[in-house]
Design a protein around this motif. Structure first.
Motif, PDB file in Angstrom:
ATOM      1  N   ALA A 349     -36.026  13.122 -10.393  1.00 13.10           N
ATOM      2  CA  ALA A 349     -35.144  12.187  -9.692  1.00 13.10           C
ATOM      3  C   ALA A 349     -35.672  11.904  -8.287  1.00 13.10           C
ATOM      4  O   ALA A 349     -36.414  12.701  -7.724  1.00 13.10           O
ATOM      5  CB  ALA A 349     -33.734  12.774  -9.598  1.00 13.10           C
ATOM      6  N   ALA A 351     -33.672  11.469  -5.550  1.00 13.93           N
ATOM      7  CA  ALA A 351     -32.860  12.276  -4.636  1.00 13.93           C
ATOM      8  C   ALA A 351     -33.094  11.918  -3.173  1.00 13.93           C
ATOM      9  O   ALA A 351     -33.367  12.790  -2.349  1.00 13.93           O
ATOM     10  CB  ALA A 351     -33.110  13.762  -4.878  1.00 13.93           C
ATOM     11  N   SER A 435     -21.540   9.395  -4.917  1.00 20.02           N
ATOM     12  CA  SER A 435     -21.591  10.839  -4.668  1.00 20.02           C
ATOM     13  C   SER A 435     -23.000  11.323  -5.022  1.00 20.02           C
ATOM     14  O   SER A 435     -23.758  10.617  -5.706  1.00 20.02           O
ATOM     15  CB  SER A 435     -20.577  11.564  -5.551  1.00 20.02           C
ATOM     16  OG  SER A 435     -20.912  11.366  -6.921  1.00 20.02           O
ATOM     17  N   ARG A 436     -23.334  12.511  -4.550  1.00 25.15           N
ATOM     18  CA  ARG A 436     -24.647  13.075  -4.914  1.00 25.15           C
ATOM     19  C   ARG A 436     -24.754  13.226  -6.436  1.00 25.15           C
ATOM     20  O   ARG A 436     -25.820  12.994  -7.021  1.00 25.15           O
ATOM     21  CB  ARG A 436     -24.835  14.435  -4.208  1.00 25.15           C
ATOM     22  CG  ARG A 436     -26.140  15.137  -4.519  1.00 25.15           C
ATOM     23  CD  ARG A 436     -27.374  14.314  -4.176  1.00 25.15           C
ATOM     24  NE  ARG A 436     -27.544  14.093  -2.755  1.00 25.15           N
ATOM     25  CZ  ARG A 436     -28.394  13.197  -2.235  1.00 25.15           C
ATOM     26  NH1 ARG A 436     -29.162  12.457  -3.011  1.00 25.15           N
ATOM     27  NH2 ARG A 436     -28.482  13.041  -0.926  1.00 25.15           N
ATOM     28  N   GLU A 437     -23.644  13.578  -7.063  1.00 24.96           N
ATOM     29  CA  GLU A 437     -23.649  13.728  -8.521  1.00 24.96           C
ATOM     30  C   GLU A 437     -24.032  12.397  -9.193  1.00 24.96           C
ATOM     31  O   GLU A 437     -24.857  12.358 -10.099  1.00 24.96           O
ATOM     32  CB  GLU A 437     -22.266  14.181  -9.017  1.00 24.96           C
ATOM     33  CG  GLU A 437     -21.926  15.642  -8.709  1.00 24.96           C
ATOM     34  CD  GLU A 437     -21.462  15.874  -7.279  1.00 24.96           C
ATOM     35  OE1 GLU A 437     -21.383  14.889  -6.489  1.00 24.96           O
ATOM     36  OE2 GLU A 437     -21.182  17.024  -6.921  1.00 24.96           O
ATOM     37  N   ASP A 651     -41.459  19.455  -4.820  1.00 23.71           N
ATOM     38  CA  ASP A 651     -40.144  19.295  -5.433  1.00 23.71           C
ATOM     39  C   ASP A 651     -40.286  19.129  -6.949  1.00 23.71           C
ATOM     40  O   ASP A 651     -39.475  19.623  -7.723  1.00 23.71           O
ATOM     41  CB  ASP A 651     -39.407  18.078  -4.847  1.00 23.71           C
ATOM     42  CG  ASP A 651     -39.126  18.240  -3.354  1.00 23.71           C
ATOM     43  OD1 ASP A 651     -39.227  19.377  -2.852  1.00 23.71           O
ATOM     44  OD2 ASP A 651     -38.813  17.233  -2.703  1.00 23.71           O
ATOM     45  N   ASN A 668     -26.371  18.313  -8.896  1.00 20.89           N
ATOM     46  CA  ASN A 668     -26.360  18.452  -7.444  1.00 20.89           C
ATOM     47  C   ASN A 668     -27.481  19.392  -7.040  1.00 20.89           C
ATOM     48  O   ASN A 668     -28.189  19.916  -7.896  1.00 20.89           O
ATOM     49  CB  ASN A 668     -24.996  18.934  -6.927  1.00 20.89           C
ATOM     50  CG  ASN A 668     -24.709  18.384  -5.537  1.00 20.89           C
ATOM     51  OD1 ASN A 668     -25.572  18.395  -4.665  1.00 20.89           O
ATOM     52  ND2 ASN A 668     -23.508  17.888  -5.326  1.00 20.89           N
ATOM     53  N   PHE A 669     -27.627  19.611  -5.735  1.00 17.71           N
ATOM     54  CA  PHE A 669     -28.769  20.376  -5.255  1.00 17.71           C
ATOM     55  C   PHE A 669     -28.673  21.869  -5.578  1.00 17.71           C
ATOM     56  O   PHE A 669     -29.612  22.605  -5.332  1.00 17.71           O
ATOM     57  CB  PHE A 669     -28.956  20.160  -3.757  1.00 17.71           C
ATOM     58  CG  PHE A 669     -29.442  18.779  -3.430  1.00 17.71           C
ATOM     59  CD1 PHE A 669     -30.511  18.233  -4.105  1.00 17.71           C
ATOM     60  CD2 PHE A 669     -28.825  18.018  -2.450  1.00 17.71           C
ATOM     61  CE1 PHE A 669     -30.968  16.944  -3.820  1.00 17.71           C
ATOM     62  CE2 PHE A 669     -29.273  16.737  -2.159  1.00 17.71           C
ATOM     63  CZ  PHE A 669     -30.344  16.202  -2.845  1.00 17.71           C
ATOM     64  N   ASP A 670     -27.528  22.314  -6.105  1.00 18.45           N
ATOM     65  CA  ASP A 670     -27.498  23.709  -6.544  1.00 18.45           C
ATOM     66  C   ASP A 670     -28.365  23.887  -7.784  1.00 18.45           C
ATOM     67  O   ASP A 670     -28.850  24.970  -8.067  1.00 18.45           O
ATOM     68  CB  ASP A 670     -26.053  24.173  -6.801  1.00 18.45           C
ATOM     69  CG  ASP A 670     -25.302  23.255  -7.765  1.00 18.45           C
ATOM     70  OD1 ASP A 670     -25.711  22.079  -7.916  1.00 18.45           O
ATOM     71  OD2 ASP A 670     -24.316  23.703  -8.358  1.00 18.45           O
ATOM     72  N   TYR A 672     -30.711  21.180  -8.667  1.00 20.10           N
ATOM     73  CA  TYR A 672     -31.901  20.344  -8.514  1.00 20.10           C
ATOM     74  C   TYR A 672     -32.645  20.823  -7.276  1.00 20.10           C
ATOM     75  O   TYR A 672     -32.223  20.587  -6.146  1.00 20.10           O
ATOM     76  CB  TYR A 672     -31.510  18.867  -8.400  1.00 20.10           C
ATOM     77  CG  TYR A 672     -32.690  17.953  -8.636  1.00 20.10           C
ATOM     78  CD1 TYR A 672     -33.136  17.696  -9.925  1.00 20.10           C
ATOM     79  CD2 TYR A 672     -33.384  17.397  -7.577  1.00 20.10           C
ATOM     80  CE1 TYR A 672     -34.238  16.896 -10.153  1.00 20.10           C
ATOM     81  CE2 TYR A 672     -34.493  16.588  -7.797  1.00 20.10           C
ATOM     82  CZ  TYR A 672     -34.913  16.339  -9.088  1.00 20.10           C
ATOM     83  OH  TYR A 672     -36.005  15.555  -9.310  1.00 20.10           O
ATOM     84  N   ILE A 674     -35.127  21.480  -4.218  1.00 25.66           N
ATOM     85  CA  ILE A 674     -35.939  20.747  -3.262  1.00 25.66           C
ATOM     86  C   ILE A 674     -36.676  21.806  -2.438  1.00 25.66           C
ATOM     87  O   ILE A 674     -36.064  22.787  -2.012  1.00 25.66           O
ATOM     88  CB  ILE A 674     -35.054  19.902  -2.309  1.00 25.66           C
ATOM     89  CG1 ILE A 674     -34.137  18.953  -3.092  1.00 25.66           C
ATOM     90  CG2 ILE A 674     -35.893  19.156  -1.286  1.00 25.66           C
ATOM     91  CD1 ILE A 674     -34.773  17.707  -3.618  1.00 25.66           C
ATOM     92  N   ALA A 675     -37.969  21.596  -2.207  1.00 26.38           N
ATOM     93  CA  ALA A 675     -38.756  22.583  -1.464  1.00 26.38           C
ATOM     94  C   ALA A 675     -38.206  22.755  -0.055  1.00 26.38           C
ATOM     95  O   ALA A 675     -37.766  21.789   0.577  1.00 26.38           O
ATOM     96  CB  ALA A 675     -40.214  22.144  -1.413  1.00 26.38           C
ATOM     97  N   ARG A 676     -38.213  23.980   0.421  1.00 24.77           N
ATOM     98  CA  ARG A 676     -37.742  24.278   1.776  1.00 24.77           C
ATOM     99  C   ARG A 676     -38.884  24.787   2.634  1.00 24.77           C
ATOM    100  O   ARG A 676     -39.952  25.096   2.142  1.00 24.77           O
ATOM    101  CB  ARG A 676     -36.601  25.297   1.722  1.00 24.77           C
ATOM    102  CG  ARG A 676     -35.399  24.700   1.009  1.00 24.77           C
ATOM    103  CD  ARG A 676     -34.187  25.600   0.963  1.00 24.77           C
ATOM    104  NE  ARG A 676     -33.230  24.999   0.025  1.00 24.77           N
ATOM    105  CZ  ARG A 676     -31.969  24.701   0.310  1.00 24.77           C
ATOM    106  NH1 ARG A 676     -31.480  24.951   1.496  1.00 24.77           N
ATOM    107  NH2 ARG A 676     -31.189  24.164  -0.595  1.00 24.77           N
TER     108      ARG A 676
END
Ligand code: FES
Lengths: 734, 151
Positions: A349, A351, A435-437, A651, A668-670, A672, A674-676
């Motif tokens: 995605a 995102a 929404s993010r969803e 990602d 959601n990001f829980d 999906y 994403i690199a930190r």
């Protein structure tokens, strides 16, 4: 710099969500900072600036307003385009400001500012010529105006930093003083203008500071999602969770009395929205709204059934061969050694940090939208068709984007939805925010793909045959079927093409077959930063390392002899390998991987240094990425894009979109990833320009970042990573 | 808020300071914040003169910028607690996500704001027709990290 802010707008400069939350809770904290804007800064600038030509307007105080027709979504194009114009204009860079051209303005002037699409790493490479000519034409007109005033031959005048001088008489004037006279002159024919030789560039190639940083570090940058218009309403939206399903009915009476709710709207045959005073109220009511869906024929589709569908394309006879040299079947059969592998990459995605959104204001004779868009002209066309108003009565306020990455180009879904909702509230601005969803569940994903790779090497360890069979979803079949000629969708083989210029395969192999079998799914797909070159780069470059191992050769040494006839591919590979210290000793437990590819007219390569723990924890320590983008405009921006492409590529190592019961699982990001910060390596950028073409910068390096890491993992573990995301191979990124 | 984040699914774009602690405004009940000192990015300094903001400008950190208010707030909170953070401290504290991938410059800007002497930034090698030079795009210190490794 936003032309988008209307005269009567109030702009909320504080952290909006906190305020909204306070409002929702009836809290007493008054943090909202509403600034009434009498006129936007851009409008004020426009009023006082004299247009010298399409690209340059000048204010009496010598400020040069450089017009920009491509959007800024973080990639630095605004600064780069301004550098190109300013180089030829010979203005004072410290007095440069920019102004966005709107789609309506471009339309009204018969597309005088050219193509506005900001995608395909084309912002600079497609417009460098005409914007430089625009800067040069303005310079010539300003010089002529001064010459006329002084009644001197223009050849005797010189110009630098926006000041025009006549050496002999000691006279001088500035751009601001002669702009009005210059504007009355006939512009020179752009074709007759001689542009500066790159050798004489003073501003192009320099790492000048970005023009958009200052606002972004004090919270002043306004995104479309931040806009507030007087009396505006907010809309939240829900599309059928199963793609292709239909909206049967919804029971508005159940939510009508909820706080702030103005109504529920059938948006189209698969989508419902709730409109309320605040977005929070709208979303809460939407969550509570009883909806009946007809999930349709795809409700049973899962990632497993999609994978099985793609697998049928790995050996079927419905593929078309885009490249066919020699006889791969025979050569592999006769080869001293052979290897075969199947690779698989998931949907991913976009995102974007700023979720999809669009503010719409409709009246009987005007339709206006405010949104982040990579193609304001497509937004304008969508607005016109959805509202039923002619183009002249439509206006698109294109705001700087909180990320684009390909999501906001051709598909103008959010515009059509927003207009359909706003039609129920004539004259009232309605801001639709997903929404993010919704954003993750209704994206246009990077196409899912598998590839069967086969290679044969001779007893000298040379690659004698390579067979690439890609099976997967087609972007064109979904978005642009007309681009598929005779059933041959070459776009899915981007980066593996034999044609030079844009995305050329970089190896010479005596027996070579590159083919594609189309296997579509019910998920919508679209361009995702590094379109198709992404997955094709992984397939080719990871498999090249498998072939190198089969041949008993170092991956770089194995590649080099195959690249004799592709000197630019080889050049950047060598430069990158050298800067990375390829072959030099590494700390214990650290291994290197290498990759090269071509995309968006640039030649790129990468080296990754990686260690892998016994538990499968992958640590990427350092990456060196090289690009030959021909000419480059700003070294600092090139580096920023290279650094960003590594993160975006990571990602896609961490995560993918999976499907269950016909719908997207990662909502959601829980789920999906994403690199930190902690997962990022030290990144070095190698710019190896050959100064004979203009290549893209935003996307190409993502195509080598991922395979270089995977190849380093292969070197560390001896096991090729053939399936992404990493978790499917028992690996995590730390 | 669902728009930028929602409690455990948060990514921090909405970070604010409450009594000096960085918190994500999306997940704070108003009752909790009542009576406390709430600072948003605009409150850090009106004119962008906070050391973190200055460093952010010096390193041209933002790309799209959408996440940057949150990043700056997180960095300012980190420096209040740990005036000289290590790379590990930065890794631990800076968990806001950035889809544009500005992490390397964020790290450099934090080091610069803290004066740790470890500021790196973008490392750029221009390999041009035989001429080989290392151009420090951001400042001279970039070179220092050319041979560096992330912890
Ligand atoms: S700068 Fe774009 S998300 Fe961080």
């Amino acid at each position: 710099m936003n032309t988008a802010i209307p005269r009567d707008a109030t702009v909320d400069l504080a952290r909006r969500h906190f305020i909204v939350r306070c409002a929702a809770a009836g809290g007493g904290l008054a943090l909202g900072l509403h600034l009434p804007l009498g006129a936007s800064t851009a409008e004020a600038a426009e009023a006082s600036a004299t247009e010298v030509d399409l690209w340059v307007a000048i204010r009496p105080d010598d400020t040069c307003v450089i017009r920009i027709a491509r959007v800024e979504m973080g990639q630095g194009t605004r600064t780069g385009l301004a550098q190109l114009v300013a180089e030829e204009l010979e203005c004072d860079w410290n007095k440069v400001t920019t102004e966005m051209i709107t789609a309506q303005r471009n339309y009204a002037r018969k597309r005088a500012w050219g193509n506005m699409v900001t995608a395909g790493s084309r912002g600079i490479r497609d417009s460098h010529d005409y914007v430089r000519r625009g800067g040069a034409a303005a310079r010539l007109m300003l010089l002529q105006a001064a010459a006329n005033e002084w009644q001197l031959p223009v050849a005797e005048l010189t110009v630098a930093n926006g000041v025009i001088r006549h050496q002999a008489s000691g006279r001088s004037t500035s751009f601001g003083k002669v702009a009005a006279a210059a504007a009355k002159l006939t512009p020179p024919d752009p074709k007759t203008i001689k542009l500066k030789s790159p050798r004489d560039w003073k501003l192009i190639t320099k790492p000048v500071k970005r023009l958009d940083t200052a606002d972004k570090v004090v919270g002043k940058q306004i995104y479309a999602i931040d806009l507030k218009l007087p009396d505006m309403l907010n809309a939240a939206i829900k599309d059928c969770p199963v793609f292709g399903g239909k909206l049967v009915s919804f029971d508005e009476t159940k939510v009508k009395s909820m706080r702030g709710v103005r109504g529920a709207v059938r948006v189209n045959d698969s989508t419902v929205a709730v409109v309320a005073d605040t977005w929070w109220h709208a979303q809460k009511a939407l969550d509570a709204l009883p909806v009946v869906w007809d999930e349709g024929e795809h409700a049973k589709v899962s990632s497993a059934s999609i994978a099985a569908h793609l697998k049928t394309g790995l050996a079927s006879d419905d593929a078309f061969a885009d490249t066919l040299v020699g006889d791969t079947t025979k050569a592999i059969g006769a080869a001293a050694k052979k290897v075969e592998a199947v690779y698989a990459v998931p949907f991913v995605a976009h995102a974007c940090m700023e979720p999809m959104n669009c503010m719409v204001k409709l009246s009987t004779d005007k339709a206006e939208i405010w949104l982040p868009t990579q193609n304001a002209e497509a937004s304008l066309a969508a607005l016109s068709s959805a509202s039923g108003l002619p183009l002249e009565k439509c206006e698109v306020h294109s705001m700087d984007l909180g990320g684009g990455f390909g999501r906001r180009i051709g598909v103008q879904d959010v515009v059509r939805q927003g207009v359909a909702i706003a039609k129920a509230f004539p004259g009232v601005p309605v801001k639709l925010t997903w929404s993010r969803e919704e954003d993750l569940m209704h994206d246009f994903y990077r196409p899912i793909a598998q590839a069967r790779m086969e290679a044969g090497v001779d007893d000298q360890g040379s690659l004698v045959a390579l067979h690439v069979r890609v099976s997967g979803q087609s972007i064109n079949a979904f978005a642009n079927p007309a681009a598929i000629k005779d059933g041959k969708d070459v776009r899915q083989l981007q980066g593996l093409w034999k044609q030079p210029g844009d995305a050329q395969f970089g190896y010479t192999v005596p027996n070579l077959r590159i083919e594609y079998a189309m296997r579509n799914t019910h998920l919508p797909v679209g361009p995702w930063r590094g379109v198709n070159c992404n997955q094709n780069g992984i397939f080719l470059e990871c498999f090249m390392d498998e072939a190198a191992k089969l041949a008993g050769k170092d991956p770089l040494a194995f590649r080099r002899p195959l690249m004799d006839r592709h000197p630019k591919h080889l050049g950047v590979l060598n430069a990158t390998a050298e800067k990375a210290g390829w072959g030099k000793p590494l700390p214990r437990g650290v291994f290197r991987g290498i990759a090269q590819f071509m995309g968006y007219a640039s030649y790129v390569a990468a080296v990754a240094e990686v260690s892998v723990s016994a538990k499968g924890e992958v640590k990427v320590h350092r990456m060196v990425l090289g690009t030959n983008c021909g000419h480059f405009v700003n070294t600092a921006t090139v580096a920023a894009q290279v650094e960003g492409s590594v993160a975006y590529g990571f990602d896609s190592l961490l995560t993918g979109i999976t499907v269950q019961n016909g719908r997207v699982v990662e909502q959601n990001f829980d789920r999906y990833g994403i690199a930190r910060m902690a997962q990022m390596p030290t990144i070095e950028t190698v710019i190896a320009p050959t100064h004979d073409f203009w290549g893209g910068v935003g996307e190409p390096t993502i195509c080598v970042a991922v395979p270089a890491v995977l190849n380093a993992i292969f070197a560390a573990t001896g096991k090729p990573v053939r399936t992404l995301p990493l978790a499917l191979s028992g690996l995590t990124l730390i | 808020m669902g728009m930028r984040s929602r409690n455990e699914k948060c990514f921090g774009a909405c970070s604010v300071h409450i009594d000096g602690e960085v918190m994500r405004s999306c997940s704070i009940p108003v009752a909790f914040a009542a009576g406390k000192r709430v600072v948003t990015i605009e409150g850090l300094s009106r004119d962008g003169s906070h050391p973190v903001q200055k460093a952010w400008r010096e390193y041209d950190v933002p790309q799209c910028g959408y996440c940057q208010s949150g990043q700056i707030m997180a960095a300012a909170a980190l420096l209040r607690k740990k005036p000289k953070p290590s790379d590990a401290d930065i890794d631990e504290a800076m968990t806001n996500i950035c889809r544009c991938g500005t992490y390397q410059r964020i790290r450099a800007a934090i080091h610069a704001a803290a004066g740790t002497g470890k500021a790196g930034g973008s490392v750029i090698h221009v390999v041009d027709a035989g001429a080989d030079s290392v151009v420090a795009a951001i400042d001279d210190r970039a070179q220092a990290s050319a041979s560096g490794r992330s912890a």
